[in-house]
Design an enzyme around this catalytic site. Structure first.
Site, short mmCIF file in Angstrom:
data_model
loop_
_atom_site.label_atom_id
_atom_site.label_comp_id
_atom_site.label_asym_id
_atom_site.label_seq_id
_atom_site.Cartn_x
_atom_site.Cartn_y
_atom_site.Cartn_z
N GLY C 40 48.55 68.92 42.64
CA GLY C 40 50.00 69.02 42.52
C GLY C 40 50.48 69.68 41.25
O GLY C 40 51.66 69.97 41.10
N CYS C 249 58.70 71.02 74.78
CA CYS C 249 58.48 72.46 74.76
C CYS C 249 58.66 73.01 76.17
O CYS C 249 58.09 72.49 77.13
CB CYS C 249 57.07 72.77 74.26
SG CYS C 249 56.61 74.51 74.47
N CYS C 252 54.93 74.38 77.38
CA CYS C 252 53.76 73.52 77.58
C CYS C 252 54.12 72.06 77.68
O CYS C 252 53.26 71.22 77.90
CB CYS C 252 52.76 73.71 76.43
SG CYS C 252 53.27 72.90 74.89
N CYS C 274 57.30 75.53 71.37
CA CYS C 274 56.48 75.20 70.20
C CYS C 274 56.50 76.35 69.20
O CYS C 274 56.31 77.50 69.57
CB CYS C 274 55.01 75.01 70.62
SG CYS C 274 54.67 73.51 71.52
N CYS C 280 50.53 75.89 71.49
CA CYS C 280 51.20 75.98 72.78
C CYS C 280 50.28 76.59 73.83
O CYS C 280 50.15 76.08 74.94
CB CYS C 280 52.49 76.78 72.63
SG CYS C 280 53.68 76.50 73.94
#
Lengths: 234, 260, 309
Positions: C40, C249, C252, C274, C280
């Site tokens: 970080g 979605c 899918c 998606c 997807c």
């Protein structure tokens, strides 16, 4: 007689640097004692330094030489050499001062102004406010004025607020500068009573009274400042 | 816990030199909890330099600043790590700038300004932070409806009062003020001074206030230090210094106040 | 879109492997090692001139160039899709300069460079995710001074970060930040996860893959070693929440992925798809169907497209 305050060989002069450093001597060699239960009037002609001397007792003015000692907390405190902190503590708990003029802090209600010295000593707020109400009533300040700032009061009313504030705590030593000025007969009598009550509980009082009647009524002695004027004993 | 006879702050021989030029020299004093010390003088007297050095913002050339911390006892402020110093400045100390903009975040709301110090020491409850901030707006006499407003929409006096709230929210014990009423209208000054007087009294704050205005010094401070050209030329009880000035310069300052 | 692994015809001999000279790669690797050692923490690095302008992924490209080897398989996505201009350009760039195999399948990639999304498919320990970062400093918008923000990170002074979230709540009633949502890494540093939607933040927590972040214009690199604790900042009474959709979605039928809204025609018809194209298509290959899939009979779509929450 228990001694509460003594001034030893005190001299005072003002050096005015803004006016060519001329020195104006006021008095010298002052010896003064104040005992519990006494009320001593500081006398002398105008300009002799009565007010000056009183302010020196309060450490508002400095001493050019000599010492002033106050019995504070069971010990002698020389206020001419004490730290500001010690003097502030002395003013809070030992020595009260009723000046001629009320220094008004805007927006603070009269009741608060009067109760403040007692609250500063640790008294419960409600108790202090109750005592403030008592004093204001005795001094005939109408209740409708208690929540107002004394800013708009008359001179006499401001003086009475000043007195209430000065007498609310039981100071062992009290300095009174013209406490009855601008007061009518009734209120003068009230102030007299307050002074008598203070004397009775053992306070040591020094005062400047232009009003001879009051002076003669309450004072147990007098002290002539004029006799210490520089050049007076030449 | 600091007992009342122990000093909260002790400054010893503080000197700030800029080459040969004297910023301030040989300043020593102690400060107790609840005491207000005024530093007066005209511009160029060194009072702001002195304040910055005492407030750990500028390391002095010579001398020490010792503070009685809450848990570690007496610590030399300039011997601390920077992290500790910054933590001190965010919690136990506060600095009220002359220009409110220097002491505020102008691009976040009043509530966020007040809440920042709380969030900085780990407060994580939005509702509590918000109500504390609201409470403080009330204490400094800003309408609580302004909680979500930006400080740029406030008047000068309001910004200054917001700065005070932002500083006092973490209950600091020592507050530094640099001309807090400078630049404000007279009536606004009076209100602000009165507010400060009340807060100092209610919160038992120790305060070091720099001002060129003797009336401000008289109203707020117990003790006074008069500075001229970097030196403290007179010090003592406020009423004593102002009513019975001894030094030529002090007499000049006092006599220069216009009498009404 | 059906291709899996692409072996490029020839590499260009005019460039060093992966474009950067070896000294530069070493410099970047040193920065990466530091970054991995301090999760970080933003490590400055001497970013080079790249053949694309700032704002087009130069930071990500430099990181990828430093870690990629001839045996790697590279996937590049932009907003989750492999076929946008950006993704295609960068993929071709590495194909040309490094002669590496490329792919659109998340599972087959060893290095994935991404702009603004984390793949839906869970990543493995043998994979590296490289993020493109515009502004690495999470405190920048509140504190413009670099000197101050460096001190704040060094001294863990993060109160200001919560000021930002406080402001959101006071203005919008909730934390309105929906992307680049700040996180606390390993209980020490506050980090900007790059402009990925906050939906993706939980994926970063304890991810098995190595995550590397490159900011080209600002010249900073930071990293999350595998299995690092990543916690999104919030308030006790306003806890962190991810976005959710009422729709699935359209292609899918997935209900657990990040959905993009697609406008279909002038009449305002829309569908949700998606964002992660690979995810997807994998689901579709496995037989999943959404209501707008061309296999579905007309009339099965019962929604007019409701906005994401």
């Amino acid at each position: 007689m228990s001694e509460m305050l003594h001034a030893t060989n005190v001299a005072k002069g003002f050096t005015l640097h803004t006016q060519g450093s001329v020195t104006i001597p006021v008095f010298e060699g002052v010896e003064f004692r104040l005992n519990a239960g006494e009320c001593i009037a500081l006398t002398g002609e105008s300009g002799s330094g009565k007010s000056t001397f009183m302010r020196m007792l309060y450490a508002n003015y400095t001493c050019s030489s000599g010492s002033i000692s106050v019995l504070h907390d069971g010990d002698w405190l020389d206020i001419t050499t004490a730290s500001p902190h010690a003097i502030l503590d002395m003013r809070k708990r030992t020595m009260g001062y009723v000046s001629q003029f009320l220094r008004v802090i805007p927006r603070v209600p009269t009741l608060e102004i009067v109760a403040e010295p007692l609250i500063a000593l640790g008294t419960a707020r409600e108790t202090a406010l109750a005592k403030a109400r008592d004093l204001l009533t005795r001094l005939r300040i109408p209740e409708r004025l208690w929540q107002l700032s004394p800013l708009t009061f008359s001179g006499g009313e401001q003086q009475r607020v000043n007195i209430a504030r000065g007498f609310i705590a039981d100071y062992p030593i009290m300095l009174l500068d013209e406490p009855t000025a601008s007061l009518d007969v009734q209120n003068r009598a009230t102030v007299l009573a307050l002074i008598e009550e203070a004397k009775a509980r053992g306070a040591a009082i020094a005062g400047i009274f232009h009003d001879h009647e009051t002076r003669d009524a309450v004072c147990t002695g007098s002290f002539d400042v004029t006799s210490f004027k520089v050049g007076a004993n030449d | 816990m600091t007992r009342s006879h122990e000093p909260l702050l002790r400054v010893s021989d503080l000197t700030m030199m800029y080459g040969d030029r004297v910023g301030c020299r040989n300043v020593s004093f102690e400060l107790r909890p609840g005491e207000v010390l005024g530093i007066v003088g005209e511009s160029g007297s060194g009072k702001s330099t002195l304040l910055r050095s005492i407030a750990a913002q500028q390391e002095p050339t010579k001398g020490t600043v010792e503070y009685h911390t809450r848990i570690d006892g007496i610590r030399d402020v300039y011997q601390m790590s920077e992290a500790q110093r910054r933590l001190l400045m965010r919690t136990d100390w506060a600095f009220v700038h002359q220009n409110a903009r220097d002491g505020l975040r102008m691009n976040v709301s009043a509530g966020a300004n007040i809440g920042e110090r709380l969030m900085a020491v780990g407060d994580r409850h939005y509702g509590n932070i918000r109500s504390t901030a609201e409470n403080w707006l009330g204490k400094v006499e800003i309408a609580t409806e302004r909680l979500d407003d930006l400080p740029s929409t406030f008047s000068g006096g309001m910004q200054q009062r917001l700065q005070i709230a932002r500083n006092l929210v973490t209950s600091p014990r020592l507050v530094f003020m640099d001309e807090p009423t400078g630049g404000l209208d007279v009536s606004v000054q009076a209100r602000l001074l009165d507010l400060l007087r009340g807060l100092v009294h209610d919160l038992n704050l120790a305060v070091i206030i720099v001002t060129h205005d003797l009336a401000v010094a008289r109203l707020l401070s117990h003790r006074l230090m008069v500075m001229q050209r970097g030196e403290v030329i007179e010090s003592g009880l406020t009423d004593q210094v102002l009513d019975d000035p001894q030094h030529a310069y002090t007499q000049l300052l006092v006599s220069s106040i216009l009498q009404n | 879109m059906e291709q899996t692994v692409n072996n490029p015809p020839e590499a260009s001999s005019a460039y060093n492997f992966a474009y950067l000279d070896e000294q530069t790669k070493r410099m970047i690797r040193r920065a990466l090692l530091k970054a991995v050692a301090i999760p970080g923490y933003q490590v400055p690095f001497a970013g080079r001139e790249m053949p694309m302008p700032y704002g087009w992924g130069t930071g990500g490209v430099q990181v990828t160039a430093a870690v990629i080897g001839p045996d790697d398989t590279l996937k590049v996505i932009d907003q989750g899709a492999d076929d946008t201009t950006n993704a295609v350009s960068i993929r071709q760039f590495f194909a040309k300069t490094a002669n590496v195999a490329t792919t659109e399948k998340t599972a087959e990639a060893s290095i994935i460079q991404t702009r603004h999304r984390i793949p839906e498919k869970e990543l493995r320990e043998d994979q590296i995710l490289v993020y493109q970062v515009p502004i690495p400093e999470p405190l920048r918008f509140l504190e413009p001074r670099e000197t101050e923000t460096r001190k704040m990170h060094a001294l863990e002074e993060y109160g200001l970060m919560h000021v930002k979230l406080y402001e959101d709540i006071s203005r919008h009633g909730h934390i309105a930040t929906t992307y680049a949502y700040p996180v606390m890494v390993d209980d020490r540093y506050v980090m900007d996860p790059s402009p990925t939607p906050k939906f993706d933040n939980p994926k970063m927590d304890m991810m098995a893959a190595l995550q590397l972040f490159g900011a080209g214009r600002e010249k900073r690199i930071y990293a999350l070693p595998p299995y690092t604790k990543v916690k999104s900042l919030d308030f006790e009474d306003h806890p962190f929440e991810v976005q959710s959709w009422k729709d699935e979605c359209g292609m899918c039928g997935a209900t657990d992925s990040y959905l993009d809204e697609v406008i279909l025609d002038d009449k305002g018809n829309r569908m949700f798809v998606c964002s992660d194209t690979d995810y997807c298509s994998e689901r579709q290959e496995a037989g999943h169907r959404g209501p707008q899939h061309h296999d579905q009979p007309l009339g099965t779509s019962h929604n007019n497209g409701k906005a994401a929450e």
